[in-house]
Design a protein around this motif. Sequence first.
Motif, PDB file in Angstrom:
ATOM      1  N   LEU A  21       0.853  -1.188   0.000  1.00  0.00           N
ATOM      2  CA  LEU A  21       0.000   0.000   0.000  1.00  0.00           C
ATOM      3  C   LEU A  21       0.891   1.241   0.000  1.00  0.00           C
ATOM      4  CD1 LEU A  21      -2.590  -1.078   2.740  1.00  0.00           C
ATOM      5  CD2 LEU A  21      -2.465  -1.736   0.327  1.00  0.00           C
ATOM      6  N   SER A  22       0.578   2.187  -0.871  1.00  0.00           N
ATOM      7  CA  SER A  22       1.444   3.358  -1.052  1.00  0.00           C
ATOM      8  C   SER A  22       0.974   4.569  -0.252  1.00  0.00           C
ATOM      9  CB  SER A  22       1.494   3.735  -2.526  1.00  0.00           C
ATOM     10  OG  SER A  22       1.977   2.664  -3.301  1.00  0.00           O
ATOM     11  N   TRP A  36       0.870   3.600  10.117  1.00  0.00           N
ATOM     12  CA  TRP A  36      -0.217   2.968   9.372  1.00  0.00           C
ATOM     13  C   TRP A  36      -1.236   2.490  10.408  1.00  0.00           C
ATOM     14  CZ3 TRP A  36      -1.471   2.822   4.358  1.00  0.00           C
ATOM     15  CH2 TRP A  36      -0.480   3.168   3.418  1.00  0.00           C
ATOM     16  N   TYR A  37      -2.487   2.912  10.195  1.00  0.00           N
ATOM     17  CA  TYR A  37      -3.596   2.464  11.036  1.00  0.00           C
ATOM     18  C   TYR A  37      -4.527   1.611  10.194  1.00  0.00           C
ATOM     19  CZ  TYR A  37      -2.701   5.451  15.113  1.00  0.00           C
ATOM     20  OH  TYR A  37      -2.165   6.023  16.238  1.00  0.00           O
ATOM     21  N   LYS A  38      -5.087   0.607  10.838  1.00  0.00           N
ATOM     22  CA  LYS A  38      -6.067  -0.279  10.205  1.00  0.00           C
ATOM     23  C   LYS A  38      -7.431   0.012  10.796  1.00  0.00           C
ATOM     24  CE  LYS A  38      -7.229  -5.244  10.223  1.00  0.00           C
ATOM     25  NZ  LYS A  38      -6.763  -6.587  10.680  1.00  0.00           N
ATOM     26  N   TYR A  90      -7.135   1.066   5.353  1.00  0.00           N
ATOM     27  CA  TYR A  90      -5.821   1.371   5.917  1.00  0.00           C
ATOM     28  C   TYR A  90      -5.512   2.858   5.715  1.00  0.00           C
ATOM     29  CZ  TYR A  90      -4.919  -3.563   6.592  1.00  0.00           C
ATOM     30  OH  TYR A  90      -4.984  -4.869   7.029  1.00  0.00           O
ATOM     31  N   PHE A  91      -5.155   3.507   6.810  1.00  0.00           N
ATOM     32  CA  PHE A  91      -4.829   4.932   6.764  1.00  0.00           C
ATOM     33  C   PHE A  91      -3.350   5.134   7.066  1.00  0.00           C
ATOM     34  CE2 PHE A  91      -8.927   6.903   6.364  1.00  0.00           C
ATOM     35  CZ  PHE A  91      -9.825   6.009   6.948  1.00  0.00           C
ATOM     36  N   CYS A  92      -2.714   5.944   6.250  1.00  0.00           N
ATOM     37  CA  CYS A  92      -1.361   6.412   6.509  1.00  0.00           C
ATOM     38  C   CYS A  92      -1.503   7.712   7.309  1.00  0.00           C
ATOM     39  CB  CYS A  92      -0.663   6.656   5.177  1.00  0.00           C
ATOM     40  SG  CYS A  92       1.017   7.288   5.276  1.00  0.00           S
ATOM     41  N   THR A 111      -8.979   1.061   0.751  1.00  0.00           N
ATOM     42  CA  THR A 111      -9.743  -0.118   1.126  1.00  0.00           C
ATOM     43  C   THR A 111      -9.048  -1.353   0.563  1.00  0.00           C
ATOM     44  OG1 THR A 111     -11.829   1.123   1.094  1.00  0.00           O
ATOM     45  CG2 THR A 111     -11.960  -1.277   0.964  1.00  0.00           C
ATOM     46  N   LEU A 112      -8.643  -2.247   1.461  1.00  0.00           N
ATOM     47  CA  LEU A 112      -7.985  -3.480   1.054  1.00  0.00           C
ATOM     48  C   LEU A 112      -8.939  -4.651   1.234  1.00  0.00           C
ATOM     49  CD1 LEU A 112      -5.423  -5.058   0.195  1.00  0.00           C
ATOM     50  CD2 LEU A 112      -4.919  -5.312   2.645  1.00  0.00           C
ATOM     51  N   SER A 113      -9.091  -5.419   0.188  1.00  0.00           N
ATOM     52  CA  SER A 113      -9.920  -6.631   0.237  1.00  0.00           C
ATOM     53  C   SER A 113      -9.024  -7.830   0.007  1.00  0.00           C
ATOM     54  CB  SER A 113     -11.006  -6.589  -0.836  1.00  0.00           C
ATOM     55  OG  SER A 113     -11.857  -5.488  -0.652  1.00  0.00           O
TER      56      SER A 113
END
Lengths: 116, 113
Positions: A21-22, A36-38, A90-92, A111-113
């Motif tokens: 994730l960038s 990085w927060y989930k 996921y938030f940077c 959004t990661l799936s």
Amino acid sequence: AQTVTQSQPEMSVQEAETVTLSCTYDTSENNYYLFWYKQPPSRQMILVIRQEAYKQQNATENRFSVNFQKAAKSFSLKISDSQLGDTAMYFCAFMTYTGANSKLTFGKGITLSVRP
Amino acid sequence: AAGVIQSPRHLIKEKRETATLKCYPIPRHDTVYWYQQGPGQDPQFLISFYEKMQSDKGSIPDRFSAQQFSDYHSELNMSSLELGDSALYFCASSSSGSRNEQYFGPGTRLTVT
């Protein structure tokens, strides 16, 4: 003012595979923290990993690792051996180093799936 | 381990009403932060307190006020509620010796109808 940019709104990965994730940021500060927060469907904010800008070594937490490129102001998150439970937003995030003003500035999130 | 407690977890109010959100930080944490996350948005910093004094202020409307009490819990007071105030409100806490570690509460979901 600091800005955090996450240009990919969504990503998908097969279970057990690796995904990156960038995140890029802009700041004039020399000392700061990156996170990085989930945020899973429960909406709880969970800290995944933290990087201190003055440390050259990339942070690692089990299956999660970062690629921190200070000169390029880039901070990507690599998730190895993806699991279904990794499905989340996921938030940077960025935080300055000063004690008094240690608020978090977030990117727009991705959004990661994870597909079974 | 004890976590950040927020109450209530859900709140439904009508336009122009008042709401009070409460946050109980992790024991021995002296700094509290409030964030607002609108639908599909990233969390936005509202305000923070250290040792019962306001330490920083973000994009908090004038209709909102907050304070931190002697037991370090904090309350966010929201008046003249608008539909746009509907959001998830997070409280986070940290200790002065380790401000780079902010621990988030579960959030209060406010719905304004």
